[in-house]
Design a protein around this motif. Structure first.
Motif, PDB file in Angstrom:
ATOM      1  N   ARG A   1     -24.408  21.782  39.964  1.00  0.00           N
ATOM      2  CA  ARG A   1     -23.465  22.870  39.800  1.00  0.00           C
ATOM      3  C   ARG A   1     -24.191  24.163  40.176  1.00  0.00           C
ATOM      4  NH1 ARG A   1     -18.999  21.155  36.448  1.00  0.00           N
ATOM      5  NH2 ARG A   1     -18.864  18.906  36.834  1.00  0.00           N
ATOM      6  N   ASP A   2     -23.490  25.051  40.845  1.00  0.00           N
ATOM      7  CA  ASP A   2     -24.151  26.210  41.435  1.00  0.00           C
ATOM      8  C   ASP A   2     -23.933  27.524  40.685  1.00  0.00           C
ATOM      9  OD1 ASP A   2     -25.171  24.802  43.860  1.00  0.00           O
ATOM     10  OD2 ASP A   2     -23.027  24.497  44.201  1.00  0.00           O
ATOM     11  N   PHE A   3     -22.779  27.695  40.060  1.00  0.00           N
ATOM     12  CA  PHE A   3     -22.543  28.928  39.309  1.00  0.00           C
ATOM     13  C   PHE A   3     -21.588  28.674  38.158  1.00  0.00           C
ATOM     14  CE2 PHE A   3     -19.394  28.974  42.763  1.00  0.00           C
ATOM     15  CZ  PHE A   3     -18.220  29.338  42.118  1.00  0.00           C
TER      16      PHE A   3
ATOM     17  N   PRO B   1     -36.670  34.693  44.437  1.00  0.00           N
ATOM     18  CA  PRO B   1     -35.556  34.865  43.522  1.00  0.00           C
ATOM     19  C   PRO B   1     -35.827  35.837  42.389  1.00  0.00           C
ATOM     20  CG  PRO B   1     -36.614  32.736  43.163  1.00  0.00           C
ATOM     21  CD  PRO B   1     -37.193  33.312  44.413  1.00  0.00           C
ATOM     22  N   ASP B   2     -37.105  36.148  42.106  1.00  0.00           N
ATOM     23  CA  ASP B   2     -37.414  37.043  41.013  1.00  0.00           C
ATOM     24  C   ASP B   2     -36.906  38.460  41.273  1.00  0.00           C
ATOM     25  OD1 ASP B   2     -39.515  36.797  43.035  1.00  0.00           O
ATOM     26  OD2 ASP B   2     -40.499  38.421  41.933  1.00  0.00           O
ATOM     27  N   VAL B   3     -36.607  38.803  42.522  1.00  0.00           N
ATOM     28  CA  VAL B   3     -36.132  40.150  42.829  1.00  0.00           C
ATOM     29  C   VAL B   3     -34.615  40.222  42.829  1.00  0.00           C
ATOM     30  CG1 VAL B   3     -38.177  40.649  44.201  1.00  0.00           C
ATOM     31  CG2 VAL B   3     -36.133  39.796  45.337  1.00  0.00           C
ATOM     32  N   TYR B   4     -33.936  39.127  42.570  1.00  0.00           N
ATOM     33  CA  TYR B   4     -32.485  39.104  42.594  1.00  0.00           C
ATOM     34  C   TYR B   4     -31.905  39.056  41.191  1.00  0.00           C
ATOM     35  CZ  TYR B   4     -32.697  38.221  47.575  1.00  0.00           C
ATOM     36  OH  TYR B   4     -32.938  38.340  48.906  1.00  0.00           O
ATOM     37  N   SER B   5     -30.686  39.517  41.079  1.00  0.00           N
ATOM     38  CA  SER B   5     -29.953  39.400  39.826  1.00  0.00           C
ATOM     39  C   SER B   5     -29.098  38.143  39.864  1.00  0.00           C
ATOM     40  CB  SER B   5     -29.061  40.620  39.615  1.00  0.00           C
ATOM     41  OG  SER B   5     -28.167  40.394  38.536  1.00  0.00           O
ATOM     42  N   PRO B   6     -29.079  37.353  38.803  1.00  0.00           N
ATOM     43  CA  PRO B   6     -28.202  36.174  38.774  1.00  0.00           C
ATOM     44  C   PRO B   6     -26.753  36.518  38.452  1.00  0.00           C
ATOM     45  CG  PRO B   6     -29.479  36.280  36.768  1.00  0.00           C
ATOM     46  CD  PRO B   6     -29.964  37.419  37.638  1.00  0.00           C
ATOM     47  N   TYR B   7     -26.463  37.809  38.286  1.00  0.00           N
ATOM     48  CA  TYR B   7     -25.152  38.229  37.817  1.00  0.00           C
ATOM     49  C   TYR B   7     -24.375  39.005  38.882  1.00  0.00           C
ATOM     50  CZ  TYR B   7     -27.785  37.212  33.603  1.00  0.00           C
ATOM     51  OH  TYR B   7     -28.577  36.600  32.665  1.00  0.00           O
ATOM     52  N   VAL B   8     -23.129  39.256  38.591  1.00  0.00           N
ATOM     53  CA  VAL B   8     -22.273  40.054  39.468  1.00  0.00           C
ATOM     54  C   VAL B   8     -22.870  41.450  39.632  1.00  0.00           C
ATOM     55  CG1 VAL B   8     -20.009  41.176  39.631  1.00  0.00           C
ATOM     56  CG2 VAL B   8     -20.170  38.794  38.839  1.00  0.00           C
ATOM     57  N   THR B   9     -22.959  41.910  40.877  1.00  0.00           N
ATOM     58  CA  THR B   9     -23.470  43.263  41.143  1.00  0.00           C
ATOM     59  C   THR B   9     -22.436  44.152  41.813  1.00  0.00           C
ATOM     60  OG1 THR B   9     -24.417  42.561  43.263  1.00  0.00           O
ATOM     61  CG2 THR B   9     -25.857  42.473  41.321  1.00  0.00           C
ATOM     62  N   LYS B  10     -21.298  43.595  42.174  1.00  0.00           N
ATOM     63  CA  LYS B  10     -20.250  44.403  42.807  1.00  0.00           C
ATOM     64  C   LYS B  10     -18.883  43.780  42.561  1.00  0.00           C
ATOM     65  CE  LYS B  10     -22.457  43.510  46.591  1.00  0.00           C
ATOM     66  NZ  LYS B  10     -22.971  43.443  47.981  1.00  0.00           N
TER      67      LYS B  10
ATOM     68  N   GLU C   1     -22.275  33.759  36.919  1.00  0.00           N
ATOM     69  CA  GLU C   1     -23.733  33.598  36.880  1.00  0.00           C
ATOM     70  C   GLU C   1     -24.209  32.604  37.927  1.00  0.00           C
ATOM     71  OE1 GLU C   1     -24.204  34.120  32.008  1.00  0.00           O
ATOM     72  OE2 GLU C   1     -24.347  32.134  32.930  1.00  0.00           O
ATOM     73  N   ASP C   2     -25.275  32.955  38.624  1.00  0.00           N
ATOM     74  CA  ASP C   2     -25.949  32.036  39.547  1.00  0.00           C
ATOM     75  C   ASP C   2     -26.842  31.124  38.716  1.00  0.00           C
ATOM     76  OD1 ASP C   2     -27.702  30.772  41.320  1.00  0.00           O
ATOM     77  OD2 ASP C   2     -27.812  32.491  42.662  1.00  0.00           O
ATOM     78  N   LEU C   3     -26.465  29.856  38.608  1.00  0.00           N
ATOM     79  CA  LEU C   3     -27.211  28.929  37.762  1.00  0.00           C
ATOM     80  C   LEU C   3     -28.610  28.645  38.282  1.00  0.00           C
ATOM     81  CD1 LEU C   3     -24.379  26.386  36.897  1.00  0.00           C
ATOM     82  CD2 LEU C   3     -25.265  28.236  35.477  1.00  0.00           C
TER      83      LEU C   3
ATOM     84  N   THR D   1     -18.769  25.469  34.710  1.00  0.00           N
ATOM     85  CA  THR D   1     -19.630  25.571  35.893  1.00  0.00           C
ATOM     86  C   THR D   1     -18.939  24.966  37.108  1.00  0.00           C
ATOM     87  OG1 THR D   1     -20.768  23.458  35.478  1.00  0.00           O
ATOM     88  CG2 THR D   1     -21.675  25.447  34.433  1.00  0.00           C
ATOM     89  N   PHE D   2     -19.401  25.394  38.303  1.00  0.00           N
ATOM     90  CA  PHE D   2     -18.715  25.047  39.543  1.00  0.00           C
ATOM     91  C   PHE D   2     -19.705  24.608  40.618  1.00  0.00           C
ATOM     92  CE2 PHE D   2     -16.033  27.700  37.070  1.00  0.00           C
ATOM     93  CZ  PHE D   2     -14.755  27.236  37.292  1.00  0.00           C
ATOM     94  N   ASP D   3     -19.237  23.677  41.435  1.00  0.00           N
ATOM     95  CA  ASP D   3     -20.027  23.124  42.525  1.00  0.00           C
ATOM     96  C   ASP D   3     -19.416  23.593  43.849  1.00  0.00           C
ATOM     97  OD1 ASP D   3     -21.367  21.559  44.413  1.00  0.00           O
ATOM     98  OD2 ASP D   3     -21.341  19.762  43.159  1.00  0.00           O
ATOM     99  N   ILE D   4     -20.208  24.253  44.659  1.00  0.00           N
ATOM    100  CA  ILE D   4     -19.721  24.748  45.945  1.00  0.00           C
ATOM    101  C   ILE D   4     -19.221  23.601  46.823  1.00  0.00           C
ATOM    102  CG2 ILE D   4     -20.393  25.986  48.056  1.00  0.00           C
ATOM    103  CD1 ILE D   4     -22.356  27.590  46.291  1.00  0.00           C
TER     104      ILE D   4
END
Length: 306
Positions: free
Chosen positions: A92-94, A16-25, A299-301, A253-256
């Motif tokens: 909650r996921d995001f 996960p350290d190589v990913y962004s927790p935020y919107v990228t597109k 945001e990806d929590l 926050t939201f739960d898938i």
């Protein structure tokens, strides 16, 4: 459970350290008519759909925490990420960031709940099951919030807005019709008398949106806020909607696991690759104008360890 990333990204989800927790597109930005359409973000002559998508991304992508306005009912934005947001059981996921705030001077001594400027947006999610890098129509599921199963909520609602002649009287500015035999207008209010409410980058003479329509949440509490202006309060729903409560509260926050299909049946998703947010109410609150969901980011929590 480890998940593969979206199509075109072959990195391991377990890093996960190589990913962004935020919107990228931003895959699509299509606001409905509204007082802030064409201004948040700003449309300029010659801007195309792709240009507006990029402006939306510049505003809310990569933790910029700017803002986009989705206009009246149905107006939406579709965002994506550089990974799959994992569905973690019991968590909650995001988070969806908005600009909701609470009233400081509500004249009602016994308000029905928290309220101020809550402009609830419905959240939908899609898991890229076929790994083609885009959300196909059959991959979208609504996250059922607190109002989903109530009789006051209209399912499979459809509305059509008609492009106005700019010389149209303010109270009949943008006409709309729906599939529930309803019709009406989005009024041009004095505070945005010179604004262009209809999205200017589309050449279509009509715009049609479909979804779940929430009951009105705006209440005229009666006492004058200022000369000639009643005090409107937009009350928050209990849970499950964007731009509904403060960003610091769990309600943002939201739960898938809240995902349901078009018939309201629960579905089990391993994660989501795309999130769609659209304005869930169709109301005009006097001088306050039309209600529009605003989005400031997603945001990806789990990557943020929240």
């Amino acid at each position: 459970m480890a998940l593969t990333a979206c199509s075109g990204n072959d990195r391991d989800y377990e890093s996960p350290d190589v990913y962004s927790p935020y919107v990228t597109k931003v895959l699509d930005f299509c606001p409905a008519p509204g007082q802030f359409t064409n201004s948040i973000p700003v449309w300029k002559e010659g801007d195309t759909q792709e240009a507006m998508n990029q402006k939306a991304l510049h505003a809310i992508g990569n933790n910029k925490k700017g803002m986009v306005s989705l206009g009246s009912f149905g107006g939406y934005i579709v965002v994506g990420f550089d990974h799959t947001i994992e569905n973690v059981s019991g968590q909650r996921d995001f988070r969806v960031l908005g600009n909701a705030f609470y009233a400081n001077d509500n004249p009602n001594p016994n308000p029905p709940g928290k309220g101020g400027s809550a402009e609830p947006g419905i959240v939908m999610v899609a898991y890229d099951e076929n790994k083609n890098g885009k959300p196909d129509d059959d991959e979208w599921y609504e996250l059922a919030g607190s109002e989903y199963y109530k009789p006051t909520t209209k399912k499979k609602y459809e509305i059509t807005y008609y492009k106005p002649d700019e010389n149209t009287p303010d109270k009949e500015y943008i006409r709309w019709t729906d599939n529930y035999t309803g019709s009406g207008y989005i009024e041009r209010i004095s505070y945005h008398a010179d604004a262009l409410y209809y999205p200017q980058w589309t050449e279509s003479e009509t715009l049609t949106f479909k979804g779940t329509l929430l009951p009105d949440n705006g209440v005229n509490e009666g006492e004058k806020y200022s000369e000639g202006n009643p005090y409107w309060v937009l009350y928050a729903y209990e849970w499950g909607y964007a731009d509904n409560v403060l960003n610091t509260e769990e309600g943002s926050t939201f739960d898938i696991d809240w995902a349901v299909d078009s018939d309201g049946n629960k579905v089990d998703l391993p994660g989501v690759d795309f999130v769609k947010i659209y304005t869930g109410v169709r109301q005009t609150c006097g001088w306050f104008g039309d209600t529009s969901t605003e989005v400031c980011g997603v945001e990806d929590l789990h990557l943020l360890n929240k």
